[in-house]
Write a protein that holds these residues in place. Sequence first.
Motif, mmCIF file in Angstrom:
data_model
loop_
_atom_site.group_PDB
_atom_site.id
_atom_site.type_symbol
_atom_site.label_atom_id
_atom_site.label_comp_id
_atom_site.label_asym_id
_atom_site.label_seq_id
_atom_site.Cartn_x
_atom_site.Cartn_y
_atom_site.Cartn_z
ATOM 1 N N VAL A 125 0.855 -1.182 0.000
ATOM 2 C CA VAL A 125 0.000 0.000 0.000
ATOM 3 C C VAL A 125 0.892 1.233 0.000
ATOM 4 N N GLY A 126 0.345 2.347 -0.451
ATOM 5 C CA GLY A 126 1.113 3.581 -0.532
ATOM 6 C C GLY A 126 1.193 4.302 0.802
ATOM 7 N N MET A 127 1.999 5.361 0.847
ATOM 8 C CA MET A 127 2.178 6.111 2.081
ATOM 9 C C MET A 127 0.893 6.795 2.535
ATOM 10 N N ASP A 128 -0.021 7.063 1.600
ATOM 11 C CA ASP A 128 -1.291 7.668 1.991
ATOM 12 C C ASP A 128 -2.073 6.714 2.895
ATOM 13 N N VAL A 129 -2.005 5.420 2.571
ATOM 14 C CA VAL A 129 -2.695 4.414 3.384
ATOM 15 C C VAL A 129 -1.982 4.239 4.729
ATOM 16 N N ILE A 130 -0.649 4.207 4.684
ATOM 17 C CA ILE A 130 0.128 4.074 5.916
ATOM 18 C C ILE A 130 -0.181 5.245 6.857
ATOM 19 N N LYS A 131 -0.272 6.442 6.295
ATOM 20 C CA LYS A 131 -0.571 7.629 7.100
ATOM 21 C C LYS A 131 -1.954 7.514 7.743
ATOM 22 N N GLU A 132 -2.920 7.039 6.955
ATOM 23 C CA GLU A 132 -4.280 6.920 7.497
ATOM 24 C C GLU A 132 -4.329 5.869 8.605
ATOM 25 N N ILE A 133 -3.568 4.799 8.435
ATOM 26 C CA ILE A 133 -3.516 3.758 9.470
ATOM 27 C C ILE A 133 -2.954 4.331 10.768
ATOM 28 N N THR A 134 -1.887 5.122 10.650
ATOM 29 C CA THR A 134 -1.273 5.698 11.850
ATOM 30 C C THR A 134 -2.198 6.697 12.537
ATOM 31 N N ASN A 135 -3.069 7.338 11.778
ATOM 32 C CA ASN A 135 -3.948 8.366 12.343
ATOM 33 C C ASN A 135 -5.289 7.840 12.840
ATOM 34 N N LEU A 136 -5.576 6.568 12.645
ATOM 35 C CA LEU A 136 -6.837 6.011 13.115
ATOM 36 C C LEU A 136 -6.942 6.131 14.631
ATOM 37 N N ASN A 137 -8.111 6.488 15.107
ATOM 38 C CA ASN A 137 -8.350 6.570 16.549
ATOM 39 C C ASN A 137 -8.790 5.194 17.041
ATOM 40 N N LEU A 138 -7.873 4.485 17.693
ATOM 41 C CA LEU A 138 -8.158 3.134 18.173
ATOM 42 C C LEU A 138 -8.072 3.047 19.700
ATOM 43 N N LYS A 139 -8.230 4.190 20.381
ATOM 44 C CA LYS A 139 -8.102 4.217 21.832
ATOM 45 C C LYS A 139 -9.089 3.295 22.530
ATOM 46 N N SER A 140 -10.254 3.117 21.939
ATOM 47 C CA SER A 140 -11.288 2.306 22.582
ATOM 48 C C SER A 140 -11.095 0.801 22.351
ATOM 49 N N ASN A 141 -10.129 0.440 21.538
ATOM 50 C CA ASN A 141 -9.907 -0.981 21.246
ATOM 51 C C ASN A 141 -8.414 -1.294 21.333
ATOM 52 N N LYS A 142 -7.967 -1.756 22.499
ATOM 53 C CA LYS A 142 -6.543 -2.010 22.714
ATOM 54 C C LYS A 142 -6.004 -3.135 21.825
ATOM 55 N N ARG A 143 -6.849 -4.081 21.470
ATOM 56 C CA ARG A 143 -6.403 -5.190 20.625
ATOM 57 C C ARG A 143 -6.062 -4.710 19.216
ATOM 58 N N ASP A 149 0.160 -1.196 16.117
ATOM 59 C CA ASP A 149 1.536 -0.939 16.554
ATOM 60 C C ASP A 149 2.500 -1.974 15.984
ATOM 61 N N LEU A 150 2.079 -3.228 15.951
ATOM 62 C CA LEU A 150 2.920 -4.284 15.376
ATOM 63 C C LEU A 150 3.142 -4.023 13.884
ATOM 64 N N PHE A 151 2.086 -3.601 13.212
ATOM 65 C CA PHE A 151 2.167 -3.300 11.781
ATOM 66 C C PHE A 151 3.153 -2.166 11.537
ATOM 67 N N LEU A 152 3.046 -1.099 12.332
ATOM 68 C CA LEU A 152 3.934 0.052 12.169
ATOM 69 C C LEU A 152 5.376 -0.311 12.510
ATOM 70 N N PHE A 153 5.561 -1.101 13.556
ATOM 71 C CA PHE A 153 6.921 -1.497 13.933
ATOM 72 C C PHE A 153 7.536 -2.338 12.815
ATOM 73 N N THR A 251 -2.813 -7.458 5.688
ATOM 74 C CA THR A 251 -2.339 -8.718 6.248
ATOM 75 C C THR A 251 -0.924 -8.495 6.780
ATOM 76 N N SER A 252 -0.372 -9.508 7.389
ATOM 77 C CA SER A 252 0.973 -9.408 7.942
ATOM 78 C C SER A 252 2.015 -9.134 6.865
ATOM 79 N N TYR A 253 1.710 -9.481 5.610
ATOM 80 C CA TYR A 253 2.662 -9.273 4.521
ATOM 81 C C TYR A 253 2.725 -7.812 4.059
ATOM 82 N N VAL A 254 1.637 -7.085 4.275
ATOM 83 C CA VAL A 254 1.519 -5.752 3.686
ATOM 84 C C VAL A 254 2.600 -4.783 4.162
#
Length: 319
Positions: A125-143, A149-153, A251-254
Amino acid sequence: MVTLQEREKKVHVCGDVLSYMDCLGKEKYDSGKEGTAGLYKATHHQLEQFWGKGTFHLKRVNSHLVQDFVTYLQSLSLSQNSVSNYTSIFRATYNAAVSEKLVTPKENPFQKVYLRPVQTYKRSVGMDVIKEITNLNLKSNKRLDFARDLFLFSFMACGMAFVDLAHLTRANIRGNVLVYYRVKTRTEIRVTITPGMRRLLDKYVDVGSDLLFPVLKSIDASYENYKVALRTYNRRLATIGNKLSTPVKLTSYVARHSWAMRAKVNLVPISVISQALGHTSEKTTQFYLSSLDQTVIDQVNLKIINYVEKWVSKKPCEN
């Protein structure tokens, strides 16, 4: 319990395809290649269903039988990749038997089989998608936040494979560098830990465990436990992908493929990309690897992960 030696003796006596495939599968399992061993087991099942009762002698394998097997697999409405995988294991088994002189072929029964795996979806996926993933508000779902976080790492660590990430321990941290051996190829990989990566590591630090991330329950977790963790991770990534403005299949490959594609777009030499990913298939690449300085990979990686690094470094760390 039948020993490997006893099984080999049986194979040499009767030359049975299925018995020999079992023998090879056990060797793969014993050598730590559980995934490949599972594929041997699955192929054994398909061949057994195809052949029916009676001894399936190696001498019975010819081009007509191979084509009939492929046709049989296709009749089950399996994907092209599944058909290709089963046929490849069948071929590997037969070729191993030939090399051990268990059978002397009059022809190459697989010569006319031209099955190749296909890419069923876009893995990068492109950086636009990566940016949107990083900006998602997931505070209510720790899983989901953990999966993100694993994806970004993975992306920040030069596209680290999930299997390698899951098995990282404190021993892999040497100063400010992650040093590990790829599970798949046993190639040594070195990744300089950026401030953003350090924040993610600190976020999940557990004084009661040597693992860097709580993916597995213990360092010596079984392969079956790892597969469960992988399925869970992919399921959560799929949920994250569906939350994007334009849903994508995550997926884990992305993360790995996206890092590699980003490197390619930035005209990074193939030798640098290969070393960062831990590939060993190209002899030409290997010729250049020894002369590459770690700083080259560090500079390339920082250029690729620039946005994610800034976002993770500034993001409040919540446990």
